[in-house]
Enzyme design. Structure first.
Site, mmCIF file in Angstrom:
data_model
loop_
_atom_site.group_PDB
_atom_site.id
_atom_site.type_symbol
_atom_site.label_atom_id
_atom_site.label_comp_id
_atom_site.label_asym_id
_atom_site.label_seq_id
_atom_site.Cartn_x
_atom_site.Cartn_y
_atom_site.Cartn_z
ATOM 1 N NE ARG A 142 -6.591 -11.973 5.704
ATOM 2 C CZ ARG A 142 -7.040 -10.905 5.715
ATOM 3 N NH1 ARG A 142 -6.830 -10.437 4.077
ATOM 4 N NH2 ARG A 142 -7.645 -10.270 6.862
ATOM 5 C CB THR A 150 -7.358 -5.467 10.003
ATOM 6 O OG1 THR A 150 -7.610 -6.533 9.487
ATOM 7 C CG2 THR A 150 -7.371 -4.247 9.329
ATOM 8 C CE LYS A 197 -4.075 -2.112 2.588
ATOM 9 N NZ LYS A 197 -4.837 -2.251 3.357
ATOM 10 C CG HIS A 231 -5.461 -5.732 -0.495
ATOM 11 N ND1 HIS A 231 -6.708 -5.623 0.306
ATOM 12 C CD2 HIS A 231 -5.502 -7.115 -1.560
ATOM 13 C CE1 HIS A 231 -7.547 -7.096 -0.027
ATOM 14 N NE2 HIS A 231 -6.426 -7.311 -1.074
ATOM 15 C CE1 TYR A 271 -9.529 -3.268 0.514
ATOM 16 C CE2 TYR A 271 -8.600 -0.716 -0.316
ATOM 17 C CZ TYR A 271 -8.185 -1.631 0.445
ATOM 18 O OH TYR A 271 -6.770 -2.523 0.587
ATOM 19 C CD GLU A 324 -8.619 -9.188 -3.353
ATOM 20 O OE1 GLU A 324 -9.985 -8.817 -2.452
ATOM 21 O OE2 GLU A 324 -7.567 -9.514 -2.690
ATOM 22 C CG PHE A 361 -13.008 2.025 7.514
ATOM 23 C CD1 PHE A 361 -12.562 1.641 6.072
ATOM 24 C CD2 PHE A 361 -14.032 1.504 8.084
ATOM 25 C CE1 PHE A 361 -13.032 0.289 6.085
ATOM 26 C CE2 PHE A 361 -13.862 0.168 8.389
ATOM 27 C CZ PHE A 361 -13.706 -0.294 6.876
ATOM 28 C CG ASN A 380 -3.560 -2.048 6.664
ATOM 29 O OD1 ASN A 380 -3.422 -1.855 5.765
ATOM 30 N ND2 ASN A 380 -4.411 -2.663 6.980
ATOM 31 N NE ARG A 421 -2.516 -5.549 7.240
ATOM 32 C CZ ARG A 421 -3.440 -6.035 7.052
ATOM 33 N NH1 ARG A 421 -4.411 -7.048 7.690
ATOM 34 N NH2 ARG A 421 -3.820 -5.490 6.178
HETATM 35 P P1 ADP Z 1 -7.310 -6.543 6.105
HETATM 36 O O1 ADP Z 1 -7.392 -5.441 4.952
HETATM 37 O O2 ADP Z 1 -6.780 -6.901 6.487
HETATM 38 O O3 ADP Z 1 -8.635 -7.606 4.780
HETATM 39 P P2 ADP Z 1 -11.008 -5.510 5.464
HETATM 40 O O4 ADP Z 1 -11.157 -5.751 4.635
HETATM 41 O O5 ADP Z 1 -11.630 -5.809 7.315
HETATM 42 O O6 ADP Z 1 -9.195 -5.574 6.318
HETATM 43 O O7 ADP Z 1 -10.640 -3.542 5.426
HETATM 44 C C1 ADP Z 1 -9.551 -3.571 4.214
HETATM 45 C C2 ADP Z 1 -8.595 -1.803 5.069
HETATM 46 O O8 ADP Z 1 -9.542 -0.952 5.364
HETATM 47 C C3 ADP Z 1 -7.757 -2.347 5.506
HETATM 48 O O9 ADP Z 1 -6.499 -2.943 5.567
HETATM 49 C C4 ADP Z 1 -7.579 -0.865 6.371
HETATM 50 O O10 ADP Z 1 -6.735 -0.208 5.391
HETATM 51 C C5 ADP Z 1 -9.046 -0.219 5.920
HETATM 52 N N1 ADP Z 1 -9.898 -0.301 7.101
HETATM 53 C C6 ADP Z 1 -9.983 -1.335 7.730
HETATM 54 N N2 ADP Z 1 -10.960 -1.435 8.656
HETATM 55 C C7 ADP Z 1 -10.500 -0.129 9.451
HETATM 56 C C8 ADP Z 1 -10.717 0.656 10.215
HETATM 57 N N3 ADP Z 1 -11.270 0.713 11.481
HETATM 58 N N4 ADP Z 1 -10.457 2.335 9.962
HETATM 59 C C9 ADP Z 1 -9.605 2.762 9.115
HETATM 60 N N5 ADP Z 1 -9.307 1.693 7.772
HETATM 61 C C10 ADP Z 1 -9.930 0.938 8.599
HETATM 62 MG MG MG Z 2 -9.565 -7.645 3.514
#
Ligand code: ADP
Ligand code: MG
Length: 142
Positions: free
Chosen positions: A87, A93, A11, A117, A51, A128, A59, A114, A104
């Site tokens: 993962r 996350t 990212k 992805h 997304y 994806e 968010f 973070n 992370r």
């Molecule tokens: P992951 O990337 O671990 O699969 P998610 O799919 O739940 O997590 O979320 C996608 C992305 O959205 C996260 O990697 C992060 O960049 C952002 N994100 C998720 N939850 C939050 C939150 N509570 N506040 C701000 N950004 C968030």
């Molecule tokens: Mg995700």
């Protein structure tokens, strides 16, 4: 065990802080192989589409702004159980909740920025990967 492919993204915070190599090193050390890779700057539409599942989340707009704030490296990873393995190497996350030694936990700036992805299922990985890669731009290695 199954040979799988998954989508990985370094990212904008990872690219900006010169952590592309550090991320790839950790993925490769876990046995994952890069079979596709390119650097791109996501448009607003690219990020919103990628997304889309999160569009109702509070968010979402910030996430789209962040993901379009600088270049990213999109990668296809291949390996045994690649989806779960990626993962595992990434960690949770929220970096505060991520296991020690994960990307992370060690490198992420915040729950939003973070660093990486990773697809969360084999089915989503296919969708994806297709979002960013043509079949001709992926080079099988096994
Ligand atoms: P992951 O990337 O671990 O699969 P998610 O799919 O739940 O997590 O979320 C996608 C992305 O959205 C996260 O990697 C992060 O960049 C952002 N994100 C998720 N939850 C939050 C939150 N509570 N506040 C701000 N950004 C968030
Ligand atoms: Mg995700």
């Amino acid at each position: 065990m199954a040979l799988e492919r998954t989508l990985s993204i370094v990212k904008p915070d990872g690219v900006t802080r010169n952590l592309i190599g550090e991320v790839v090193r950790r993925l490769e050390r876990a046995g994952l192989k890069v079979v596709g890779s390119r650097m791109i700057r996501l448009s607003k539409g690219d990020a919103e589409g990628f997304y889309a599942v999160h569009r109702e989340r509070p968010f979402f707009n910030d996430l789209v702004r962040y993901m379009t704030s600088g270049p990213v490296v999109v990668q296809v990873l291949e390996g045994e159980n690649a989806v779960a393995k990626n993962r595992e190497v990434m960690g949770a996350t929220d970096p505060k909740k991520a296991a020690p030694g994960t990307i992370r936990a060690d490198l992420a700036e915040s729950i939003e920025a973070n660093t990486v992805h990773g697809s969360d299922s084999v089915d989503n990985a296919k969708v994806e990967i297709d979002y960013f890669f043509k079949a001709a731009d992926i080079c099988p290695r096994s």
